[in-house]
Scaffold this motif. Structure first.
Motif, PDB file in Angstrom:
ATOM      1  N   ASN A 181      -8.589  49.995   0.405  1.00 38.98           N
ATOM      2  CA  ASN A 181      -7.148  50.238   0.361  1.00 38.98           C
ATOM      3  C   ASN A 181      -6.389  49.454   1.433  1.00 38.98           C
ATOM      4  OD1 ASN A 181      -7.534  51.925  -1.775  1.00 38.98           O
ATOM      5  ND2 ASN A 181      -6.853  53.795  -0.776  1.00 38.98           N
ATOM      6  N   LEU A 182      -7.080  48.643   2.214  1.00 40.47           N
ATOM      7  CA  LEU A 182      -6.424  47.810   3.224  1.00 40.47           C
ATOM      8  C   LEU A 182      -5.886  46.536   2.581  1.00 40.47           C
ATOM      9  CD1 LEU A 182      -9.010  48.298   6.088  1.00 40.47           C
ATOM     10  CD2 LEU A 182      -6.558  48.812   6.284  1.00 40.47           C
ATOM     11  N   LEU A 183      -4.602  46.262   2.831  1.00 38.79           N
ATOM     12  CA  LEU A 183      -3.945  45.072   2.298  1.00 38.79           C
ATOM     13  C   LEU A 183      -3.040  44.458   3.366  1.00 38.79           C
ATOM     14  CD1 LEU A 183      -2.737  46.281  -1.237  1.00 38.79           C
ATOM     15  CD2 LEU A 183      -4.523  44.601  -0.778  1.00 38.79           C
ATOM     16  N   PRO A 184      -2.807  43.150   3.307  1.00 43.72           N
ATOM     17  CA  PRO A 184      -1.805  42.556   4.202  1.00 43.72           C
ATOM     18  C   PRO A 184      -0.414  43.068   3.843  1.00 43.72           C
ATOM     19  CG  PRO A 184      -3.235  40.871   3.231  1.00 43.72           C
ATOM     20  CD  PRO A 184      -3.473  42.143   2.465  1.00 43.72           C
ATOM     21  N   ILE A 185       0.243  43.718   4.788  1.00 44.07           N
ATOM     22  CA  ILE A 185       1.590  44.260   4.569  1.00 44.07           C
ATOM     23  C   ILE A 185       2.431  43.959   5.809  1.00 44.07           C
ATOM     24  CG2 ILE A 185       3.002  46.341   4.206  1.00 44.07           C
ATOM     25  CD1 ILE A 185       1.324  45.975   1.796  1.00 44.07           C
ATOM     26  N   ALA A 186       3.530  43.237   5.623  1.00 43.92           N
ATOM     27  CA  ALA A 186       4.508  43.013   6.692  1.00 43.92           C
ATOM     28  C   ALA A 186       3.869  42.490   7.983  1.00 43.92           C
ATOM     29  CB  ALA A 186       5.284  44.302   6.969  1.00 43.92           C
ATOM     30  N   GLY A 190      -2.294  46.857   6.468  1.00 44.27           N
ATOM     31  CA  GLY A 190      -1.865  48.229   6.221  1.00 44.27           C
ATOM     32  C   GLY A 190      -2.753  48.907   5.201  1.00 44.27           C
ATOM     33  N   LEU A 191      -2.971  50.203   5.390  1.00 42.97           N
ATOM     34  CA  LEU A 191      -3.807  50.973   4.475  1.00 42.97           C
ATOM     35  C   LEU A 191      -2.897  51.675   3.475  1.00 42.97           C
ATOM     36  CD1 LEU A 191      -6.916  52.957   5.712  1.00 42.97           C
ATOM     37  CD2 LEU A 191      -5.828  53.371   3.527  1.00 42.97           C
ATOM     38  N   VAL A 192      -2.951  51.224   2.222  1.00 44.73           N
ATOM     39  CA  VAL A 192      -2.102  51.810   1.186  1.00 44.73           C
ATOM     40  C   VAL A 192      -2.745  53.103   0.693  1.00 44.73           C
ATOM     41  CG1 VAL A 192      -1.315  49.512   0.536  1.00 44.73           C
ATOM     42  CG2 VAL A 192      -3.125  50.589  -0.801  1.00 44.73           C
ATOM     43  N   LEU A 207       0.045  57.762   9.171  1.00 45.26           N
ATOM     44  CA  LEU A 207      -0.351  58.582  10.320  1.00 45.26           C
ATOM     45  C   LEU A 207      -1.683  59.269  10.060  1.00 45.26           C
ATOM     46  CD1 LEU A 207       3.145  60.137  11.137  1.00 45.26           C
ATOM     47  CD2 LEU A 207       2.149  57.990  11.967  1.00 45.26           C
ATOM     48  N   PHE A 208      -1.871  59.787   8.861  1.00 47.99           N
ATOM     49  CA  PHE A 208      -3.151  60.425   8.523  1.00 47.99           C
ATOM     50  C   PHE A 208      -4.275  59.389   8.454  1.00 47.99           C
ATOM     51  CE2 PHE A 208      -0.214  63.572   6.300  1.00 47.99           C
ATOM     52  CZ  PHE A 208      -0.275  64.484   7.339  1.00 47.99           C
ATOM     53  N   HIS A 209      -3.967  58.187   7.955  1.00 49.07           N
ATOM     54  CA  HIS A 209      -4.979  57.139   7.927  1.00 49.07           C
ATOM     55  C   HIS A 209      -5.426  56.783   9.343  1.00 49.07           C
ATOM     56  CE1 HIS A 209      -3.062  55.714   3.880  1.00 49.07           C
ATOM     57  NE2 HIS A 209      -3.844  56.773   3.715  1.00 49.07           N
ATOM     58  N   ALA A 210      -4.473  56.726  10.270  1.00 52.87           N
ATOM     59  CA  ALA A 210      -4.804  56.379  11.650  1.00 52.87           C
ATOM     60  C   ALA A 210      -5.762  57.393  12.263  1.00 52.87           C
ATOM     61  CB  ALA A 210      -3.523  56.286  12.477  1.00 52.87           C
ATOM     62  N   VAL A 211      -5.647  58.660  11.845  1.00 55.28           N
ATOM     63  CA  VAL A 211      -6.516  59.716  12.376  1.00 55.28           C
ATOM     64  C   VAL A 211      -7.990  59.391  12.127  1.00 55.28           C
ATOM     65  CG1 VAL A 211      -7.214  62.113  11.981  1.00 55.28           C
ATOM     66  CG2 VAL A 211      -4.810  61.562  12.322  1.00 55.28           C
ATOM     67  N   ALA A 212      -8.315  58.849  10.954  1.00 56.25           N
ATOM     68  CA  ALA A 212      -9.709  58.507  10.651  1.00 56.25           C
ATOM     69  C   ALA A 212     -10.091  57.158  11.225  1.00 56.25           C
ATOM     70  CB  ALA A 212      -9.943  58.530   9.146  1.00 56.25           C
ATOM     71  N   LEU A 213      -9.210  56.176  11.119  1.00 54.79           N
ATOM     72  CA  LEU A 213      -9.546  54.833  11.576  1.00 54.79           C
ATOM     73  C   LEU A 213      -9.770  54.764  13.082  1.00 54.79           C
ATOM     74  CD1 LEU A 213      -7.032  52.759   9.415  1.00 54.79           C
ATOM     75  CD2 LEU A 213      -9.509  52.906   9.102  1.00 54.79           C
ATOM     76  N   ARG A 214      -9.198  55.693  13.844  1.00 47.17           N
ATOM     77  CA  ARG A 214      -9.337  55.653  15.311  1.00 47.17           C
ATOM     78  C   ARG A 214     -10.794  55.724  15.742  1.00 47.17           C
ATOM     79  NH1 ARG A 214      -8.828  61.749  17.340  1.00 47.17           N
ATOM     80  NH2 ARG A 214      -9.221  62.769  15.342  1.00 47.17           N
ATOM     81  N   HIS A 215     -11.665  56.319  14.926  1.00 46.03           N
ATOM     82  CA  HIS A 215     -13.060  56.489  15.320  1.00 46.03           C
ATOM     83  C   HIS A 215     -13.860  55.196  15.215  1.00 46.03           C
ATOM     84  CE1 HIS A 215     -12.305  60.745  15.464  1.00 46.03           C
ATOM     85  NE2 HIS A 215     -11.954  60.761  14.195  1.00 46.03           N
ATOM     86  N   LEU A 220      -6.929  48.905  14.534  1.00 48.96           N
ATOM     87  CA  LEU A 220      -6.446  49.035  13.162  1.00 48.96           C
ATOM     88  C   LEU A 220      -5.679  50.344  12.983  1.00 48.96           C
ATOM     89  CD1 LEU A 220      -6.396  47.838  10.300  1.00 48.96           C
ATOM     90  CD2 LEU A 220      -8.617  48.925   9.881  1.00 48.96           C
ATOM     91  N   ALA A 221      -6.125  51.403  13.647  1.00 51.37           N
ATOM     92  CA  ALA A 221      -5.393  52.675  13.604  1.00 51.37           C
ATOM     93  C   ALA A 221      -4.004  52.502  14.202  1.00 51.37           C
ATOM     94  CB  ALA A 221      -6.172  53.747  14.366  1.00 51.37           C
ATOM     95  N   ARG A 222      -3.914  51.825  15.328  1.00 48.62           N
ATOM     96  CA  ARG A 222      -2.601  51.604  15.946  1.00 48.62           C
ATOM     97  C   ARG A 222      -1.697  50.769  15.046  1.00 48.62           C
ATOM     98  NH1 ARG A 222      -5.771  52.002  20.853  1.00 48.62           N
ATOM     99  NH2 ARG A 222      -6.538  49.861  20.649  1.00 48.62           N
ATOM    100  N   ASP A 223      -2.285  49.826  14.312  1.00 50.23           N
ATOM    101  CA  ASP A 223      -1.474  49.006  13.405  1.00 50.23           C
ATOM    102  C   ASP A 223      -0.799  49.843  12.328  1.00 50.23           C
ATOM    103  OD1 ASP A 223      -1.645  46.528  14.539  1.00 50.23           O
ATOM    104  OD2 ASP A 223      -3.155  45.734  13.168  1.00 50.23           O
ATOM    105  N   GLN A 224      -1.450  50.916  11.874  1.00 57.39           N
ATOM    106  CA  GLN A 224      -0.831  51.760  10.851  1.00 57.39           C
ATOM    107  C   GLN A 224       0.448  52.389  11.385  1.00 57.39           C
ATOM    108  OE1 GLN A 224      -2.508  51.181   7.970  1.00 57.39           O
ATOM    109  NE2 GLN A 224      -3.733  50.044   9.477  1.00 57.39           N
ATOM    110  N   ILE A 225       0.436  52.777  12.651  1.00 61.17           N
ATOM    111  CA  ILE A 225       1.607  53.385  13.278  1.00 61.17           C
ATOM    112  C   ILE A 225       2.655  52.320  13.587  1.00 61.17           C
ATOM    113  CG2 ILE A 225       2.388  54.754  15.242  1.00 61.17           C
ATOM    114  CD1 ILE A 225      -0.573  55.811  15.399  1.00 61.17           C
ATOM    115  N   LEU A 226       2.193  51.171  14.072  1.00 60.04           N
ATOM    116  CA  LEU A 226       3.130  50.111  14.440  1.00 60.04           C
ATOM    117  C   LEU A 226       3.891  49.564  13.243  1.00 60.04           C
ATOM    118  CD1 LEU A 226       0.957  48.233  17.075  1.00 60.04           C
ATOM    119  CD2 LEU A 226       3.132  49.403  17.496  1.00 60.04           C
TER     120      LEU A 226
END
Length: 551
Positions: A181-186, A190-192, A207-215, A220-226
């Motif tokens: 589900n990861l795609l180049p976005i902006a 970004g995880l769609v 935000l929920f995706h970042a919760v799992a990716l942080r581990h 990449l987790a920070r990129d979802q928020i940014l």
């Protein structure tokens, strides 16, 4: 080691298509062979078909069925295979095999396989295909493309958080889901939510995706928020969606079909209809919560320092621009801003104030206090904690009626009982007696079953086990309630809810958008391969989760 044994994920080419990280191409099965379509924002796959009726045959013309499909390859009898050479290029490999397929204009194509051949790649005007996962196009061969695919998937699965054995199969499918589900976005990766219909990055989902990716990948987790902090509006609001064409930040950005769908039920119970003027559209405030979770896993003070002022502005927007009656308790100005698009609370009006919003704002103030402390700003931290306490007092004083927290729609209490009535547990700040009442309500037959928690109470007239947000179980609601129970002093109930949630996903046949709470199966209109279901399942299933202690 075979690809199947290496990762243990089998693709059914229906709910689980053959696709790749960074690719918009999806290979699915059809009545006349395989189909390749392209995932695009707000576009049906039926409208983006690249080719159909892909069939392979041996030298005698006998069809070669698909033997297996894994993240690495679609394997056919006879030794042929379909693989990704890069995110935009599909190749067929095999010897003495004939392939045929049909293009959208109805014309047919055929190919005699004698090695590695491009089945589908970027259109000629766009030049040669991009460098494929570190393998130059001139070096493509059946062995090299397969070896590259096996290596990248082995590397991805090696980073999966450890889970106990009975959850391993579902966890591997979840971890695969997050990758594809990861795609180049902006300008970021970004995880769609899903390549089936949700091809953009949604605020809450990110935000929920970042919760799992942080581990596994905190950057990449920070990129979802940014992605959302980068697109913050001048008034401080965070947009609802970031996609390849821009952002969705108010009702003028909504697709026409969304306006028609909302018109079917918003305000139908009392006649209060949406206004024609533009209305801000965002998502519930949990950004500081997600930022702090990532920071706790992988401390990064420069990231905190850059995010903090933007989080403060986003928090203040709710009080300055989303409190139309000025009572100090912000409201959702649009159904989409709640994340609960089709909830029956919206039958009663176009703006609403269920108890979850102000509960989130309380916890956000506490997390902003944590961030301020980490940045060496103790006076600001103390002020945020004072705000959290005062806002909790206001929520209790204005909305607790002695038996439940009420939901308002267009300023009027509504009778429907939803899981959001329980969300003040999330604050961890409720008076002991009120918190105990909410825990008892949760464990009552209204909400507690083999597969809790229904989004509308089982015994409410509005309960529908298969209609979006009108009864089905959603993992994000369960996840937030589990945290709230722990934070409010009910660890045993939190653990039981966690176990029942994990069992539902493990036994329910996939990472669905939402589940029928009576059967534990996918509700008919729920999409599959859903990002936050995969992410939150993984976080709940983590073998080291018992060390977590929400505060």
């Amino acid at each position: 080691m075979s690809p199947a044994s290496m990762h243990g994920v089998e693709l059914d080419l229906d709910q689980r298509p053959f696709t790749e990280r960074g690719s918009r191409l999806l290979v699915t099965s059809g009545p006349d062979g395989l189909r390749v379509a392209r995932a695009e924002y707000e576009t049906r796959l039926a409208d983006t078909v690249e080719l159909t009726a892909l069939v392979l045959r041996d030298a005698d013309g006998k069809p070669l069925p698909v033997r297996s499909a894994t993240p690495v390859a679609v394997e056919f009898d006879g030794g042929a295979a379909l693989l990704f050479a890069d995110p935009a290029t599909l190749v067929l490999t095999g010897q003495d095999v004939h392939a045929s397929w049909r293009l959208p204009d109805g014309t047919g194509r055929a190919l005699a396989l004698d090695g590695c051949h491009v089945l589908h790649g970027p259109p000629a005007p766009f030049g040669p295909p991009p460098t494929p996962f570190g393998l130059p196009p001139g070096e493509w061969s059946a062995a090299a493309v397969r070896a590259a695919a096996e290596a990248r998937w082995a590397a991805w699965f090696a980073r999966m958080p450890a889970v106990r054995p009975d959850l391993a199969a579902a966890a591997r499918t979840a971890w695969w889901t997050l990758a594809v589900n990861l795609l180049p976005i902006a300008g970021r990766e970004g995880l769609v939510p899903s390549k089936y219909g949700y091809v953009g990055v949604w605020n809450w989902d990110a935000l929920f995706h970042a919760v799992a990716l942080r581990h596994a990948d905190p950057a990449l987790a920070r990129d979802q928020i940014l992605l959302f902090l980068d697109h913050q509006l001048p008034d401080g609001r965070l947009p609802d969606v970031v996609h390849e064409h821009g952002v969705l930040a108010d009702t003028t950005d909504l697709p026409r079909a969304d306006h028609a769908r909302l018109a079917e039920h918003v305000g139908t119970a009392n006649g209060a209809r949406p206004t024609p003027e533009p209305v801000p559209v965002t998502k519930p405030p949990l950004a500081a919560w997600a930022v702090w979770k990532v920071h706790e896993t992988d401390p990064d003070l420069p990231f905190l320092a850059a995010a903090y002022p933007r989080l403060v502005r986003a928090h203040r927007w709710w009080f300055t621009a989303s409190d139309p009656d000025g009572d100090g308790l912000p409201e959702y100005l649009h159904p989409y801003s709640s994340g609960l698009d089709d909830s029956p609370i919206w039958d009663h009006g176009p703006r609403a104030e269920p108890p979850d919003l102000n509960s989130y704002l309380v916890l956000e103030a506490d997390r902003l206090a944590d961030i301020a402390d980490a940045l060496g700003r103790p006076a600001e931290a103390a002020d945020w904690r004072s705000r959290a306490a005062a806002h909790t007092d206001l929520l209790v004083a204005r909305r607790w009626d002695g038996t439940r927290f009420t939901t308002l729609a267009a300023g009027t209490p509504v009778p429907v009982r939803t899981a959001l009535d329980l969300m003040p547990l999330f604050t961890g700040r409720l008076p002991t007696g009120i918190a105990a009442s909410l825990e008892r309500i949760l464990r009552s037959p209204a909400y507690w079953g083999e597969r809790p928690v229904p989004t509308v109470a089982f015994d409410d007239p509005a309960f529908d086990p298969e209609a979006m947000w009108r009864g089905p179980v959603w993992l994000n609601i369960n996840y937030l309630l589990i945290e709230g129970l722990r934070r409010s002093g009910f660890p045993d109930t939190a653990e039981e809810l966690r176990e029942r949630t994990l069992a539902m996903v493990r036994d329910g046949g996939g990472l669905h958008e939402y589940w029928n709470p009576l059967t534990g199966t996918r509700a008919p209109r729920a999409t599959s391969g859903f990002g936050w279901s995969a992410a939150l399942f993984l976080d709940l299933a983590r073998a080291d989760r018992q060390s977590d202690c929400p505060h």
